[in-house]
Design a protein around this motif. Structure first.
Motif, PDB file in Angstrom:
ATOM      1  N   VAL A  14       0.856  -1.174   0.000  1.00 38.02           N
ATOM      2  CA  VAL A  14       0.000   0.000   0.000  1.00 38.02           C
ATOM      3  C   VAL A  14       0.895   1.228   0.000  1.00 38.02           C
ATOM      4  O   VAL A  14       1.756   1.393   0.858  1.00 38.02           O
ATOM      5  CB  VAL A  14      -0.928   0.010   1.237  1.00 38.02           C
ATOM      6  CG1 VAL A  14      -1.762   1.279   1.269  1.00 38.02           C
ATOM      7  CG2 VAL A  14      -1.813  -1.214   1.231  1.00 38.02           C
ATOM      8  N   ASP A  15       0.721   2.066  -1.001  1.00 41.63           N
ATOM      9  CA  ASP A  15       1.524   3.272  -1.139  1.00 41.63           C
ATOM     10  C   ASP A  15       0.680   4.439  -0.654  1.00 41.63           C
ATOM     11  O   ASP A  15      -0.340   4.755  -1.258  1.00 41.63           O
ATOM     12  CB  ASP A  15       1.918   3.446  -2.605  1.00 41.63           C
ATOM     13  CG  ASP A  15       2.854   4.623  -2.814  1.00 41.63           C
ATOM     14  OD1 ASP A  15       3.291   5.226  -1.817  1.00 41.63           O
ATOM     15  OD2 ASP A  15       3.143   4.928  -3.979  1.00 41.63           O
ATOM     16  N   THR A  16       1.117   5.093   0.405  1.00 40.79           N
ATOM     17  CA  THR A  16       0.316   6.172   0.974  1.00 40.79           C
ATOM     18  C   THR A  16       0.829   7.563   0.621  1.00 40.79           C
ATOM     19  O   THR A  16       0.187   8.540   0.938  1.00 40.79           O
ATOM     20  CB  THR A  16       0.262   6.034   2.506  1.00 40.79           C
ATOM     21  OG1 THR A  16       1.608   6.026   3.005  1.00 40.79           O
ATOM     22  CG2 THR A  16      -0.463   4.764   2.915  1.00 40.79           C
ATOM     23  N   LYS A  17       1.999   7.635  -0.019  1.00 38.22           N
ATOM     24  CA  LYS A  17       2.499   8.972  -0.366  1.00 38.22           C
ATOM     25  C   LYS A  17       1.959   9.376  -1.737  1.00 38.22           C
ATOM     26  O   LYS A  17       1.832   8.548  -2.630  1.00 38.22           O
ATOM     27  CB  LYS A  17       4.014   9.029  -0.306  1.00 38.22           C
ATOM     28  CG  LYS A  17       4.743   8.131  -1.248  1.00 38.22           C
ATOM     29  CD  LYS A  17       6.251   8.228  -1.004  1.00 38.22           C
ATOM     30  CE  LYS A  17       7.050   7.510  -2.015  1.00 38.22           C
ATOM     31  NZ  LYS A  17       6.964   6.109  -2.120  1.00 38.22           N
ATOM     32  N   PRO A  18       1.637  10.647  -1.922  1.00 36.50           N
ATOM     33  CA  PRO A  18       1.071  11.079  -3.206  1.00 36.50           C
ATOM     34  C   PRO A  18       2.079  10.980  -4.353  1.00 36.50           C
ATOM     35  O   PRO A  18       3.270  11.161  -4.164  1.00 36.50           O
ATOM     36  CB  PRO A  18       0.674  12.537  -2.960  1.00 36.50           C
ATOM     37  CG  PRO A  18       1.292  12.941  -1.680  1.00 36.50           C
ATOM     38  CD  PRO A  18       1.738  11.720  -0.959  1.00 36.50           C
ATOM     39  N   ILE A  75       2.120  11.893 -18.521  1.00 35.15           N
ATOM     40  CA  ILE A  75       1.631  10.652 -17.918  1.00 35.15           C
ATOM     41  C   ILE A  75       1.790  10.750 -16.408  1.00 35.15           C
ATOM     42  O   ILE A  75       2.613  11.520 -15.900  1.00 35.15           O
ATOM     43  CB  ILE A  75       2.351   9.390 -18.446  1.00 35.15           C
ATOM     44  CG1 ILE A  75       3.834   9.378 -18.075  1.00 35.15           C
ATOM     45  CG2 ILE A  75       2.145   9.232 -19.945  1.00 35.15           C
ATOM     46  CD1 ILE A  75       4.527   8.055 -18.354  1.00 35.15           C
ATOM     47  N   GLY A  76       0.984   9.938 -15.710  1.00 29.47           N
ATOM     48  CA  GLY A  76       1.085   9.921 -14.255  1.00 29.47           C
ATOM     49  C   GLY A  76       0.086   8.967 -13.647  1.00 29.47           C
ATOM     50  O   GLY A  76      -0.603   8.223 -14.350  1.00 29.47           O
ATOM     51  N   SER A  77       0.007   9.018 -12.340  1.00 30.50           N
ATOM     52  CA  SER A  77      -0.940   8.174 -11.604  1.00 30.50           C
ATOM     53  C   SER A  77      -2.263   8.922 -11.455  1.00 30.50           C
ATOM     54  O   SER A  77      -2.389  10.081 -11.869  1.00 30.50           O
ATOM     55  CB  SER A  77      -0.377   7.838 -10.221  1.00 30.50           C
ATOM     56  OG  SER A  77      -0.457   8.981  -9.381  1.00 30.50           O
ATOM     57  N   GLN A  78      -3.213   8.286 -10.795  1.00 31.51           N
ATOM     58  CA  GLN A  78      -4.507   8.937 -10.569  1.00 31.51           C
ATOM     59  C   GLN A  78      -4.370  10.165  -9.671  1.00 31.51           C
ATOM     60  O   GLN A  78      -5.213  11.058  -9.702  1.00 31.51           O
ATOM     61  CB  GLN A  78      -5.504   7.949  -9.984  1.00 31.51           C
ATOM     62  CG  GLN A  78      -5.182   7.500  -8.570  1.00 31.51           C
ATOM     63  CD  GLN A  78      -6.210   6.535  -8.039  1.00 31.51           C
ATOM     64  OE1 GLN A  78      -7.267   6.352  -8.628  1.00 31.51           O
ATOM     65  NE2 GLN A  78      -5.915   5.917  -6.913  1.00 31.51           N
ATOM     66  N   ASP A  79      -3.287  10.241  -8.880  1.00 29.05           N
ATOM     67  CA  ASP A  79      -3.077  11.410  -8.027  1.00 29.05           C
ATOM     68  C   ASP A  79      -2.908  12.687  -8.862  1.00 29.05           C
ATOM     69  O   ASP A  79      -3.155  13.786  -8.379  1.00 29.05           O
ATOM     70  CB  ASP A  79      -1.839  11.226  -7.147  1.00 29.05           C
ATOM     71  CG  ASP A  79      -1.992  10.082  -6.147  1.00 29.05           C
ATOM     72  OD1 ASP A  79      -3.139   9.639  -5.910  1.00 29.05           O
ATOM     73  OD2 ASP A  79      -0.966   9.624  -5.615  1.00 29.05           O
ATOM     74  N   CYS A  80      -2.491  12.541 -10.103  1.00 30.49           N
ATOM     75  CA  CYS A  80      -2.281  13.690 -10.995  1.00 30.49           C
ATOM     76  C   CYS A  80      -3.584  14.307 -11.477  1.00 30.49           C
ATOM     77  O   CYS A  80      -3.562  15.350 -12.138  1.00 30.49           O
ATOM     78  CB  CYS A  80      -1.416  13.279 -12.189  1.00 30.49           C
ATOM     79  SG  CYS A  80       0.257  12.797 -11.722  1.00 30.49           S
ATOM     80  N   THR A  81      -4.703  13.670 -11.171  1.00 31.53           N
ATOM     81  CA  THR A  81      -5.991  14.213 -11.617  1.00 31.53           C
ATOM     82  C   THR A  81      -6.599  15.182 -10.607  1.00 31.53           C
ATOM     83  O   THR A  81      -7.696  15.687 -10.831  1.00 31.53           O
ATOM     84  CB  THR A  81      -7.006  13.079 -11.904  1.00 31.53           C
ATOM     85  OG1 THR A  81      -7.265  12.368 -10.692  1.00 31.53           O
ATOM     86  CG2 THR A  81      -6.491  12.144 -12.983  1.00 31.53           C
TER      87      THR A  81
END
Length: 191
Positions: A48-52, A65-71
């Motif tokens: 589980v990755d908790t850092k943004p 490109i990026g993860s869902q945190d980029c939205t």
């Protein structure tokens, strides 16, 4: 001594082992000999990755490109992102967006995904407007589409496209099925 008896003799010398198996749904089991026992724990079966992970990476002109945190709204605004392509995870954003169902499994066929996503990306790039491609972690599905984009529109071979995307975002790693399908593509063509 027969071959079978030699095998049985060697089998008796083997050390007993225990294997922890994690299923796709995150449930974990212990396999020992011929028995399977469920592990009752509060673990997820994955890290589980908790850092943004909220910094989109520019891969090519206007293509991030990026993860869902980029939205997150503040990220979209600060990078002037006007289009978002969501792969496998449907997130509501305040800009032009497209959601494409895509499982991160080796057996997932990428042909329809690419036929649906690449023109959407190209339209944004041709308009000189920033677009973000993302999935959950920005590792497998995101990289698969970014690599395919570079192969199709920039006429790169798989290795060139992979190395470019990997150099910009070291965390990327398309799953083995995606890699195999991408490697079979001819630069400039979609499967």
């Amino acid at each position: 001594m027969s071959f079978l008896s030699q095998l049985q003799k060697q089998k008796n010398k083997l050390k007993e082992t225990e294997t922890v198996v994690t299923k796709v749904d995150g449930k974990r089991y212990i396999e020992k000999d011929t028995t399977v026992t469920a592990i009752s724990s509060n673990s997820y079966g994955f890290v589980v990755d908790t850092k943004p992970d909220n910094v989109p990476v520019l891969i090519s002109h206007y293509l991030y490109i990026g993860s869902q945190d980029c939205t997150a709204q503040e990220v979209i605004q600060s990078y002037n992102i006007l289009h978002v392509l969501s792969l496998g995870i449907n997130i509501q954003v305040s800009v032009n967006s497209k959601f494409i169902k895509c499982l991160d499994l080796p057996e997932t066929s990428i042909k329809d995904i690419l036929l649906d996503s690449l023109p959407f990306i190209r339209k944004a790039v041709d308009a000189k407007e920033n677009i973000l491609i993302h999935c959950n972690a920005g590792v497998s599905r995101t990289s698969m589409v970014a690599i395919a984009y570079l192969m199709h529109y920039e006429k790169m071979n798989y290795q060139e496209a992979y190395e470019l995307v990997k150099a910009k975002r070291p965390a990327i790693q398309p799953n083995d099925g995606f890699k195999k399908q991408l490697k079979s593509m001819t630069p400039g063509e979609i499967i």
